[in-house]
Design an enzyme around this catalytic site. Structure first.
Site, PDB file in Angstrom:
ATOM      1  N   ASP A 102      65.426  75.162  22.435  1.00 12.51           N
ATOM      2  CA  ASP A 102      64.941  72.918  23.226  1.00 12.51           C
ATOM      3  C   ASP A 102      65.792  72.626  22.770  1.00 12.51           C
ATOM      4  O   ASP A 102      65.631  70.721  23.557  1.00 12.51           O
ATOM      5  CB  ASP A 102      63.749  72.252  23.347  1.00 12.51           C
ATOM      6  CG  ASP A 102      63.311  72.443  21.842  1.00 12.51           C
ATOM      7  OD1 ASP A 102      61.478  72.073  21.971  1.00 12.51           O
ATOM      8  OD2 ASP A 102      64.721  72.635  20.668  1.00 12.51           O
ATOM      9  N   CYS A 115     104.840  74.893  32.457  1.00 10.56           N
ATOM     10  CA  CYS A 115     104.680  73.654  32.060  1.00 10.56           C
ATOM     11  C   CYS A 115     103.674  73.348  30.630  1.00 10.56           C
ATOM     12  O   CYS A 115     104.217  72.017  30.790  1.00 10.56           O
ATOM     13  CB  CYS A 115     104.774  72.691  33.520  1.00 10.56           C
ATOM     14  SG  CYS A 115     105.814  73.001  34.748  1.00 10.56           S
ATOM     15  N   ASP A 127      66.345  73.583  17.544  1.00 11.42           N
ATOM     16  CA  ASP A 127      66.933  74.943  17.203  1.00 11.42           C
ATOM     17  C   ASP A 127      68.505  74.776  17.038  1.00 11.42           C
ATOM     18  O   ASP A 127      69.367  75.598  17.479  1.00 11.42           O
ATOM     19  CB  ASP A 127      66.490  75.961  18.705  1.00 11.42           C
ATOM     20  CG  ASP A 127      65.237  75.829  18.860  1.00 11.42           C
ATOM     21  OD1 ASP A 127      64.913  75.495  19.905  1.00 11.42           O
ATOM     22  OD2 ASP A 127      63.969  76.533  17.820  1.00 11.42           O
ATOM     23  N   CYS A 142     103.453  74.680  37.373  1.00 10.42           N
ATOM     24  CA  CYS A 142     102.698  76.321  36.889  1.00 10.42           C
ATOM     25  C   CYS A 142     102.494  76.092  35.301  1.00 10.42           C
ATOM     26  O   CYS A 142     102.449  75.073  34.234  1.00 10.42           O
ATOM     27  CB  CYS A 142     103.614  77.175  36.657  1.00 10.42           C
ATOM     28  SG  CYS A 142     105.238  77.347  35.841  1.00 10.42           S
ATOM     29  N   CYS A 152      95.440  25.476  37.245  1.00 12.98           N
ATOM     30  CA  CYS A 152      93.700  26.050  37.023  1.00 12.98           C
ATOM     31  C   CYS A 152      93.855  27.326  37.466  1.00 12.98           C
ATOM     32  O   CYS A 152      93.308  27.877  36.050  1.00 12.98           O
ATOM     33  CB  CYS A 152      93.091  25.886  38.893  1.00 12.98           C
ATOM     34  SG  CYS A 152      92.720  24.168  38.749  1.00 12.98           S
ATOM     35  N   CYS A 201      95.372  24.000  41.916  1.00 14.48           N
ATOM     36  CA  CYS A 201      96.718  24.177  41.596  1.00 14.48           C
ATOM     37  C   CYS A 201      97.473  25.544  41.101  1.00 14.48           C
ATOM     38  O   CYS A 201      95.836  25.960  40.741  1.00 14.48           O
ATOM     39  CB  CYS A 201      97.455  23.043  41.667  1.00 14.48           C
ATOM     40  SG  CYS A 201      96.967  22.750  40.123  1.00 14.48           S
ATOM     41  N   ASP A 260      63.512  81.092  21.670  1.00 17.14           N
ATOM     42  CA  ASP A 260      62.318  80.684  20.984  1.00 17.14           C
ATOM     43  C   ASP A 260      60.867  80.657  21.920  1.00 17.14           C
ATOM     44  O   ASP A 260      61.061  80.573  23.253  1.00 17.14           O
ATOM     45  CB  ASP A 260      63.313  79.313  21.028  1.00 17.14           C
ATOM     46  CG  ASP A 260      62.185  77.998  20.224  1.00 17.14           C
ATOM     47  OD1 ASP A 260      61.871  77.670  20.336  1.00 17.14           O
ATOM     48  OD2 ASP A 260      62.028  78.908  18.931  1.00 17.14           O
TER      49      ASP A 260
END
Lengths: 826, 222
Positions: free
Chosen positions: A706, A16, A710, A13, A87, A84, A507
């Site tokens: 844009d 917490c 700006d 909740c 390796c 083995c 703009d």
């Protein structure tokens, strides 16, 4: 300063979440800590005075699990050729020595290497190459994606919740029946004689005890977390449930002993069914919460599902299909008709139309040719193209959008912070009310059973679990919905501020207009040929990046006019340019430039006014101190501009336009589209000041631009909206990013924000309403006047219902449709 | 989670079954408690306990001799295995018409008897206590606990014989109880019956305490 996002498990909740924030913020070195309950994430910012381990430890100490969001990737690579265990050991050693590999484990028996690595430092191909160098064969790679893990975990959580509820219900139902059936007088329900509480009270009590134990087992989280929180003086919702049900259980168990000792009247004071059914009902609420939370996160899942799994790359002249994870920057990728673009890049060969609707919502396929950008997850429709991969993995626009939406969903709106603060005080106050009410009724009635019922009912009905869900669920659904329409809202705060906007500043160039101005008129002074005027102006403007200058250059090129390299180019901000062309000094710019250079404009002044009134921008050109002519440039107004401004007016929003253009031109454009206020002849560096002036009038101002030019104005505005751009710059500087170049998305974004905030307020009402109405009833206030009491079982049902109400209400936001779609549907 | 929870539940279930199995006989706290309390009554009234060989039954007489509780030691030998035999005179004076008595009530030689058959078990009890135990073991539903009075009782059909769970703490150590319905139907004026109290008694019905009317003759033995 470092920032981290940690996954936190175990929160139930808002109390917490608040507790974790409080504890972490108090740590030395921590600057900021913010928890989102719905997405279970902790955002923490800290300096060298704190360590991540100390932060994690602090969270664990108060009873929650924490894991750092994986920056690393883990892959499982099958390896052939091992003979083995030696390796396997050898491969392990070599992999661990690779820079960027955090951990590597090679299992000889399963023939797999599990490698955790930082993809920013080392590539998978390098890991595979290292294995190959040793003489072994790395086979296909399975990748564990953090998002996939998260999804799988959430599914597991839902299944676990369901299981707990089913177990609880399986025992709660017979328990409830046993408790209630003997009390129902108007219908004789079947009841075994050996369980008759008046004949066999001890059997009855023990049976109820045995039935309630499994329920308490599956609900054990309420006790482990709830009591811990209570001990640490930060009680939360679990504490309320734990105290209430424990009181019922302990008291009832005591009475079972009483019955065994000969006090048979104690059979009337058993409340096992209260404890059991409360737990079962709350588990039901939690299960429905988990399911609904999964649904609210669907937007992210949808976005994540867009990316293809493989890519066709050109390697040594041949096409090869590889997993998308193995694509590297610089790879040449082939996409055939019908294929999905796998990563971001630039087309180098071919011509096609690409459907980018899944990213931007734009339904028309966009033509692409060499030099054009393409984006991951978009769909190639008609032609085959080859493009160079430029952004892969988490750098693609899709990944950035996903991250943006994820972060937005994890962010907190101010209203949510308020709810957190309230819930932080709420729980201790409720405990006090429960205690006072219980004691008062005991003193008044001397009936401990009655007092206990009051105590339990108050605790249960007051659980503020729905409060913690009220805001984040709405934000998750709202931002997810926005993403579907190509509207990326960067956070809860942006959402909340957007709905208060009463003024929007657009703009002009590229926002209200298409941003692709073209030359419309060429007026020459006496004795100046038109082509010469154009040649000189275009040559001067070649060094300029201004759209008006570019339009002039474009026009000259279209006419096949040969341009000359300019010398001594000088850009005069807000006025124009000066350049030396073939020994002549050429000035091109607005009236201000001409006035300052004392150029006589009398010959063509009347024309310039006329052109401005037509909505065109007149560019004066002077050569060697004499007016040579006027080149008029016009930028077409977007189709959606007028409709969008009308829609904003209907919302009661004032619309302003800001531009560096001259007043007459600006006014003409404004008249075309219905702008209320024109801020013309504004220098680029002064745009943010104009926004500030509007704010000083007491307005809540949004700025639409844009995002590239700006940025300061977007940052100054209460809400910055970047339109028609998915670029990094736009995403950085704006609060809302509109992926399409459609102005109608502006009213849609505002509308979405208003609906989301309304949804949040409705949710808070549901969350608080149950509590506010229920607490006095549970405390017995109505009973004082002969009214009803609130049985603990009904209290639990009401409390679960409040969580479900909040979630259901939040999901209603999924039905949101932009105004234009609703009209089209009509 | 599933395995973890399942293991706990299985463990709890096994423990529960073991507990139940081990203590099966001691779970009937009312039945066992009633035997203990009845023994105390018998011990307090040894001179008032008689055995009728012909009827193979024991009786417990009220201190004033106006009423007896009779219980059989061999159910196959008796019609009424548990009954109250009370002096009929107060009821006759109050208007009782013996011809109107219903089944389960018998008037004979100045004695009004209300009783019931508990079965045909031929087990013979060799003591008044073991005879009572037969009722607890073979007709457990006839034994009950009266919460309001803290009494155990044997249901004899249209009446009860009740005795205190704790004689030291109760001022009504034994009570002879008669249901008024058959008596009223037989013409008795309830307010005219001497030596009997006609009043409301709280009993537990459907999880609630309700008041019902009874004829009562309580005795304090201590």
């Amino acid at each position: 300063m470092e920032s981290r996002i940690l996954s936190v498990r175990g929160m139930t909740c808002a109390a917490c979440a608040q507790r974790i924030e409080k504890v972490v913020t108090r740590l030395p070195g921590v600057q900021q800590a913010s928890v989102n309950l719905a997405s279970e994430k902790l955002f923490v910012q800290y300096d060298e005075g704190a360590t991540l381990d100390a932060i994690k430890e602090a969270v664990r100490k108060i009873g929650y699990e924490v894991a750092e969001r994986a920056e690393c990737t883990t892959v499982s690579i099958p390896i052939g050729g091992m003979t083995c265990a030696a390796c396997a050991q050898r491969i392990e050693k070599v992999l661990r020595r690779l820079e960027g590999v955090v951990e590597a484990t090679v299992n000889f028996a399963t023939e797999k290497a599990t490698v955790t690595y930082d993809p920013q430092t080392v590539r998978q191909s390098a890991i595979k190459a290292a294995i190959e160098k040793l003489g072994y064969q790395p086979l296909e790679i399975a990748k564990k994606d953090a998002a996939e893990e998260d999804r799988a975990r959430k599914q597991k959580q839902i299944r676990s919740q369901w299981m707990k509820f089913i177990v609880a219900a399986a025992f709660a139902l017979p328990l409830l029946y046993i408790a209630m059936a003997p009390m129902i007088s108007f219908v004789r329900l079947p009841f075994p004689g050996w369980l008759d509480p008046m004949q066999f009270p001890l059997v009855y009590g023990l049976t109820e005890l045995l039935l309630v134990i499994p329920i308490l087992c599956v609900g054990n989280r309420f006790y482990t977390v709830g009591f811990k929180a209570l001990i640490q003086r930060s009680p939360n919702m679990d504490s309320l449930i734990a105290i209430g049900t424990t009181a019922a259980f302990v008291y009832s168990t005591w009475n079972v002993f009483q019955i065994a000792g000969g006090n048979f009247a104690a059979v009337d004071a058993l409340y096992f069914e209260s404890a059991g059914v409360i737990i079962a009902l709350i588990l039901l609420g939690k299960t429905l919460e988990a399911i609904s939370k999964g649904k609210t996160g669907e937007a992210i899942k949808k976005l994540m599902g867009l990316a293809p799994k493989t890519a066709i790359i050109l390697q040594n002249g041949t096409e090869q299909e590889i997993p998308i994870e193995e694509v590297e920057i610089g790879d040449i990728i082939v996409v055939k008709p019908g294929g999905k673009i796998p990563v971001d890049g630039t087309v180098i060969e071919g011509h096609t139309a690409i459907d980018e609707s899944m990213l931007t919502g734009e339904s028309m396929p966009v033509d692409k040719k060499a030099g054009d950008p393409v984006y991951a997850a978009s769909l190639n429709t008609t032609g085959t193209i080859r493009f160079r991969a430029e952004r892969i993995g988490s750098d693609t626009a899709l990944a950035q959008i996903i991250k943006l939406v994820e972060d937005a969903q994890g962010s907190k709106a101010p209203i949510a912070k308020l709810a957190d603060v309230v819930s932080g005080y709420f729980v201790p106050i409720v405990c006090l009310i429960a205690l006072v009410a219980g004691v008062a009724w005991y003193v008044g009635t001397q009936d401990i059973s009655f007092a206990l019922t009051i105590f339990i009912s108050v605790l249960v009905i007051a659980c503020p679990c729905a409060l913690g869900l009220a805001t984040p669920t709405a934000i998750m659904v709202g931002t997810g919905k926005g993403a579907e329409y190509g509207i990326l809202i960067k956070g809860g705060e942006a959402l909340e501020t957007a709905h208060k906007i009463d003024t929007i500043v657009f703009d002009k160039t590229g926002t209200i207009t298409e941003g692709r101005p073209t030359v419309t008129d060429l007026l020459t002074a006496k004795g100046v040929p038109a082509d010469e005027l154009l040649r000189l102006a275009a040559s001067a403007e070649m060094g300029s990046e201004h759209p008006l200058g570019q339009a002039i250059v474009q026009s000259a090129r279209q006419k096949g006019i040969e341009l000359e390299q300019a010398g001594g180019f000088d850009s005069i901000t807000g006025q124009g340019i000066r350049a030396e062309i073939g020994g002549k000094t050429v000035l091109a710019g607005n009236r201000k430039l001409m006035d300052e250079q004392s150029i006589d404009l009398a010959e063509l002044e009347g024309h310039s006014d006329r052109l401005a009134e037509e909505g065109k921008t007149p560019m004066f050109v002077a050569v060697d101190g004499k007016l040579a002519g006027i080149i008029a440039v016009a930028d077409v107004v977007k189709q959606s501009s007028k409709a969008a401004i009308e829609a904003l007016h209907k919302m009661g929003i004032q619309v302003a336009m800001i531009t560096g253009d001259n007043r007459r031109t600006a006014d003409a454009i404004a008249k075309q589209v219905g702008i209320d206020r024109v801020l013309a002849e504004v220098l680029p560096q002064d745009k943010s000041d104009e926004v500030k002036k509007l704010q000083a009038e007491g307005r809540k101002v949004a700025m639409v631009g844009d995002g590239i030019n700006d940025a300061p104005a977007l940052a100054q505005a209460d809400i910055g909206i970047a339109i028609g751009s998915g670029t990094d710059v736009a995403m950085e500087s704006a609060d809302i990013v509109l992926m399409k170049n459609d102005l109608m998305d502006v009213p849609t974004a505002i509308e979405l924000s208003k609906q989301t905030i309304r949804n949040i307020k409705e949710n808070l009402f549901w969350a608080f309403g149950y509590n506010v109405i229920g607490i006095p009833i549970a405390a017995g206030v109505l009973h004082l006047f002969g009214g009803p009491l609130l049985n603990p079982i009904f209290a639990a049902a009401a409390m679960s219902l409040s969580s479900v109400s909040v979630l259901t209400n939040a999901l209603r936001l999924k039905r949101f449709k932009p105004h234009r779609e609703r009209r089209a549907a009509q | 989670m599933r395995k973890h929870i399942m293991r706990r539940m299985i463990a709890a279930g096994i423990v529960a079954v073991l507990l139940l199995a081990a203590s099966a006989c001691s779970l009937d706290v009312i039945g066992n408690g009633s035997v203990t309390a009845f023994e105390q009554v018998l011990n307090a009234m040894t001179d008032r306990v008689d055995y009728d060989e012909a009827g193979a039954s024991w009786s417990l007489s009220a201190p004033d001799g106006s009423a007896r509780f009779v219980w059989s030691g061999n159910w196959s030998a008796s019609e009424f295995d548990a009954m109250l035999a009370v002096d009929a005179e107060p009821f006759l004076s109050a208007g009782l018409n013996p011809n109107l008595l219903s089944e389960g009530c018998v008037y004979q030689d100045g004695i009004l008897m209300v009783g019931r058959n508990l079965g045909n078990d031929g087990t013979e009890a060799d003591s008044p206590l073991s005879a009572y135990r037969l009722i607890v073991q073979n007709s457990r539903s006839a034994v009950s606990y009266h919460m309001a009075m803290d009494h155990f009782g044997v249901n004899v059909g249209f009446g009860m014989f009740e005795w205190a769970k704790d004689m030291a703490a109760n001022d009504k150590d034994i009570v002879f109880v008669l249901d008024p319905e058959p008596l009223l139907a037989a013409g008795v004026d309830p307010n005219a019956v001497e030596g009997w109290v006609f009043g409301e008694v709280e009993v537990h019905q459907n999880g609630k305490q309700v008041k019902v009317e009874k004829f009562l003759k309580p005795f304090d033995l201590t």
